[in-house]
Design a protein around this motif. Structure first.
Motif, PDB file in Angstrom:
ATOM      1  N   ASP A  53       8.421  30.870  41.166  1.00 22.41           N
ATOM      2  CA  ASP A  53       9.125  31.839  42.007  1.00 22.41           C
ATOM      3  C   ASP A  53      10.280  31.209  42.773  1.00 22.41           C
ATOM      4  N   MET A  54      10.204  29.908  42.989  1.00 17.11           N
ATOM      5  CA  MET A  54      11.285  29.174  43.621  1.00 17.11           C
ATOM      6  C   MET A  54      11.326  27.775  43.015  1.00 17.11           C
ATOM      7  N   LEU A  55      12.537  27.198  43.034  1.00 16.25           N
ATOM      8  CA  LEU A  55      12.712  25.862  42.464  1.00 16.25           C
ATOM      9  C   LEU A  55      13.415  24.980  43.488  1.00 16.25           C
ATOM     10  N   ILE A  56      12.902  23.778  43.689  1.00 13.50           N
ATOM     11  CA  ILE A  56      13.499  22.807  44.607  1.00 13.50           C
ATOM     12  C   ILE A  56      13.907  21.585  43.806  1.00 13.50           C
ATOM     13  N   ASP A  57      15.191  21.216  43.876  1.00 11.34           N
ATOM     14  CA  ASP A  57      15.646  20.004  43.199  1.00 11.34           C
ATOM     15  C   ASP A  57      16.666  19.288  44.066  1.00 11.34           C
ATOM     16  N   SER A  58      17.075  18.113  43.607  1.00 15.01           N
ATOM     17  CA  SER A  58      18.035  17.305  44.367  1.00 15.01           C
ATOM     18  C   SER A  58      19.341  17.123  43.613  1.00 15.01           C
ATOM     19  N   GLY A  59      19.593  17.929  42.591  1.00 14.39           N
ATOM     20  CA  GLY A  59      20.822  17.804  41.820  1.00 14.39           C
ATOM     21  C   GLY A  59      20.552  17.229  40.447  1.00 14.39           C
ATOM     22  N   GLU A  60      21.486  16.408  39.959  1.00 18.01           N
ATOM     23  CA  GLU A  60      21.393  15.867  38.614  1.00 18.01           C
ATOM     24  C   GLU A  60      20.378  14.737  38.500  1.00 18.01           C
ATOM     25  N   GLU A  61      20.169  14.014  39.592  1.00 18.68           N
ATOM     26  CA  GLU A  61      19.290  12.849  39.549  1.00 18.68           C
ATOM     27  C   GLU A  61      17.820  13.262  39.632  1.00 18.68           C
ATOM     28  N   PRO A  62      16.926  12.462  39.072  1.00 23.17           N
ATOM     29  CA  PRO A  62      15.484  12.766  39.212  1.00 23.17           C
ATOM     30  C   PRO A  62      15.048  12.622  40.658  1.00 23.17           C
ATOM     31  N   MET A  63      14.019  13.363  41.009  1.00 21.63           N
ATOM     32  CA  MET A  63      13.480  13.309  42.361  1.00 21.63           C
ATOM     33  C   MET A  63      12.031  12.847  42.313  1.00 21.63           C
ATOM     34  N   ASP A  64      11.517  12.491  43.471  1.00 25.61           N
ATOM     35  CA  ASP A  64      10.136  12.056  43.575  1.00 25.61           C
ATOM     36  C   ASP A  64       9.215  13.239  43.284  1.00 25.61           C
ATOM     37  N   ALA A  65       8.289  13.062  42.362  1.00 30.58           N
ATOM     38  CA  ALA A  65       7.369  14.138  41.999  1.00 30.58           C
ATOM     39  C   ALA A  65       6.404  14.482  43.122  1.00 30.58           C
ATOM     40  N   VAL A  79       3.107  30.060  50.009  1.00 32.30           N
ATOM     41  CA  VAL A  79       3.148  29.132  48.886  1.00 32.30           C
ATOM     42  C   VAL A  79       1.741  28.930  48.338  1.00 32.30           C
ATOM     43  N   VAL A  80       1.560  29.210  47.060  1.00 30.68           N
ATOM     44  CA  VAL A  80       0.252  29.055  46.415  1.00 30.68           C
ATOM     45  C   VAL A  80       0.113  27.662  45.811  1.00 30.68           C
ATOM     46  N   SER A  81       1.169  27.201  45.133  1.00 37.38           N
ATOM     47  CA  SER A  81       1.098  25.890  44.493  1.00 37.38           C
ATOM     48  C   SER A  81       2.490  25.296  44.365  1.00 37.38           C
ATOM     49  N   VAL A  82       2.543  23.969  44.271  1.00 39.59           N
ATOM     50  CA  VAL A  82       3.786  23.232  44.064  1.00 39.59           C
ATOM     51  C   VAL A  82       3.549  22.263  42.913  1.00 39.59           C
ATOM     52  N   SER A  83       4.365  22.365  41.842  1.00 40.99           N
ATOM     53  CA  SER A  83       4.153  21.528  40.661  1.00 40.99           C
ATOM     54  C   SER A  83       5.449  20.825  40.280  1.00 40.99           C
ATOM     55  N   PRO A  84       5.382  19.541  39.939  1.00 46.12           N
ATOM     56  CA  PRO A  84       6.573  18.858  39.417  1.00 46.12           C
ATOM     57  C   PRO A  84       6.840  19.306  37.985  1.00 46.12           C
ATOM     58  N   ARG A 221      17.831  21.187  47.165  1.00 46.93           N
ATOM     59  CA  ARG A 221      18.345  22.532  46.977  1.00 46.93           C
ATOM     60  C   ARG A 221      17.196  23.483  46.642  1.00 46.93           C
ATOM     61  N   VAL A 222      17.293  24.686  47.169  1.00 43.23           N
ATOM     62  CA  VAL A 222      16.266  25.697  46.930  1.00 43.23           C
ATOM     63  C   VAL A 222      16.906  26.887  46.231  1.00 43.23           C
ATOM     64  N   LYS A 223      16.339  27.316  45.112  1.00 45.39           N
ATOM     65  CA  LYS A 223      16.817  28.487  44.381  1.00 45.39           C
ATOM     66  C   LYS A 223      15.666  29.453  44.159  1.00 45.39           C
ATOM     67  N   THR A 224      15.908  30.729  44.441  1.00 44.26           N
ATOM     68  CA  THR A 224      14.889  31.748  44.170  1.00 44.26           C
ATOM     69  C   THR A 224      15.007  32.211  42.728  1.00 44.26           C
ATOM     70  N   VAL A 225      13.960  32.875  42.254  1.00 46.50           N
ATOM     71  CA  VAL A 225      13.968  33.348  40.877  1.00 46.50           C
ATOM     72  C   VAL A 225      15.037  34.422  40.677  1.00 46.50           C
ATOM     73  N   ARG A 226      15.351  35.197  41.722  1.00 44.56           N
ATOM     74  CA  ARG A 226      16.417  36.203  41.610  1.00 44.56           C
ATOM     75  C   ARG A 226      17.772  35.537  41.422  1.00 44.56           C
ATOM     76  N   GLU A 227      17.979  34.417  42.076  1.00 49.96           N
ATOM     77  CA  GLU A 227      19.248  33.707  41.923  1.00 49.96           C
ATOM     78  C   GLU A 227      19.366  33.056  40.545  1.00 49.96           C
ATOM     79  N   ARG A 228      18.247  32.720  39.947  1.00 54.50           N
ATOM     80  CA  ARG A 228      18.274  32.077  38.630  1.00 54.50           C
ATOM     81  C   ARG A 228      18.385  33.088  37.496  1.00 54.50           C
ATOM     82  N   TYR A 229      17.831  34.285  37.692  1.00 55.49           N
ATOM     83  CA  TYR A 229      17.874  35.319  36.656  1.00 55.49           C
ATOM     84  C   TYR A 229      18.386  36.637  37.240  1.00 55.49           C
TER      85      TYR A 229
END
Length: 377
Positions: A53-65, A79-84, A221-229
């Motif tokens: 439902d939401m995605l958190i990333d740090s850009g092009e580089e890998p982030m800590d899982a 928030v129900v769960s957080v998965s790398p 960065r935080v993106k919602t599913v509406r922003e992605r689709y």
């Protein structure tokens, strides 16, 4: 004993066609509501399964899982769960054909290494089935190939590249990327269902907490599913607008059919109205008598329409006998979802609107002169 209620119980509504029209109108309203809710439910569930439902990333580089802020993320309400996860484009080969796909690495047991879940659209296009092998090419600094075994096929929404997502163990993609087991592309959040339809409002409420999730000077960065689709949600919004128009139209149709039926009832009982007036009953009291009769028929029509619609929803939900072209409607069947609270709301609003419309013919009662309408026999 209430005189108005007693008299209303003795009168019989003869406008059966009006009652049937009310039943048909409520049938259409409940079916429209269930189908609209079904589309939203099916697509939201598919998107939640596909990319969270939401995605958190740090850009092009890998982030800590497992970043230090993981506890703060998991403590956010809803928030129900957080998965790398790891997302990586690739090309697969099957039966000599090539197809561009997105490969998603998800947490999985070590025993499932080099096993993949593929969408039904891809399986049909590439003629793949459970147990088949498919060669997957990853283009990076240098070409890397992996041969995955199709472990299962899942139903997916049909929306261009979003229907071509292959799920594999995240450890396989970590090895492809040359990353350690503590690195990932992003963190995927699953939300409680009540937060899914309003992710932006929910995120705004938690924005202060999310703004503190930076590490080593890099803001996540935080993106919602509406922003992605956005195209999917724009289509759902258009569907909801069409359903609102249908509800309004059906309410008007049912209301005007009941107006005609109530007018017929009033014309047939002009002498009764005159007699009640001569006995001292007020215009409001007489109108209440006939409105009770009309309300009884509206409730019967509403009950019949609801029962028929719910029976249809149960049959369609269990058999999927009405099919759709997934290229146009994103799903392969007409989805239905029985939202009891929404159905009760539609029933209540439609019933109130019809009863308000029935106040129009009730004005006819005030124009009846008891001296001219009562006949002495």
């Amino acid at each position: 004993m209430n005189a108005g209620r007693f008299i209303a119980g003795k009168l019989r509504f003869k406008g059966r066609l009006a009652a049937v029209a009310v039943a048909v109108s409520f049938f259409v309203m409940i079916i429209s509501t269930a189908i609209s809710s079904g589309f939203r439910h099916e697509i939201r569930e598919a998107l939640s399964e596909l990319s969270g439902d939401m995605l958190i990333d740090s850009g092009e580089e890998p982030m800590d899982a497992r970043p230090e802020c993981l506890g703060a993320i998991e403590s956010v309400k809803g928030v129900v769960s957080v998965s790398p996860v790891i997302w990586k484009p690739a090309i697969i080969q099957g039966d000599g054909d090539l197809c561009g796909v997105l490969v998603k690495g998800v947490p999985a047991a070590d025993s499932s290494s080099l096993q993949a879940r593929i969408p039904s659209t891809l399986a049909s296009r590439m003629h793949l089935a459970e147990g088949d092998l498919m060669t997957t090419w990853f283009v990076d600094d240098k070409l890397k190939a992996r041969r995955f075994k199709v472990a299962s096929v899942y139903e997916s929404i049909s929306d261009g590249n979003e229907s071509m997502v292959i799920q594999v163990p995240i450890s396989d993609l970590q090895r492809v990327c040359g990353w350690s087991e503590d690195e990932a592309s992003a963190l995927e959040l699953r939300l409680e269902p009540r937060f899914r339809d309003l992710p932006q409002l929910w995120y705004k409420a938690e924005e202060v907490r999310f703004s503190t999730l930076d590490e080593d000077g890099a803001m996540l960065r935080v993106k919602t599913v509406r922003e992605r689709y956005p195209q999917l949600f724009d289509w759902l919004d258009l569907t909801d607008f069409n359903v609102s128009a249908i509800l309004l139209l059906m309410t008007i149709v049912a209301g005007f059919n009941m107006i005609s039926g109530l007018l017929i009832l009033l014309f047939r009982h002009i002498s009764t109205i005159g007699m009640l007036k001569s006995m001292g009953m007020t215009d409001r009291g007489i109108a209440g008598v006939f409105l009770r009769v009309a309300a009884r028929m509206v409730l019967l029509g509403m009950a019949a329409g609801n029962a028929t619609a719910l029976l249809f929803c149960i049959l369609q939900g269990s058999t999927h006998f009405l099919r759709l072209n997934p290229a146009n409607y994103f799903v392969s069947f007409v989805p239905v979802h029985i939202d009891v609270a929404l159905i009760l709301l539609v029933d209540a609003v439609a019933f109130a609107a019809i009863m308000l419309l029935l106040l129009i013919p009730s004005l006819f009662i005030s124009r009846i002169d008891p001296a001219r309408s009562v006949r002495v026999r």
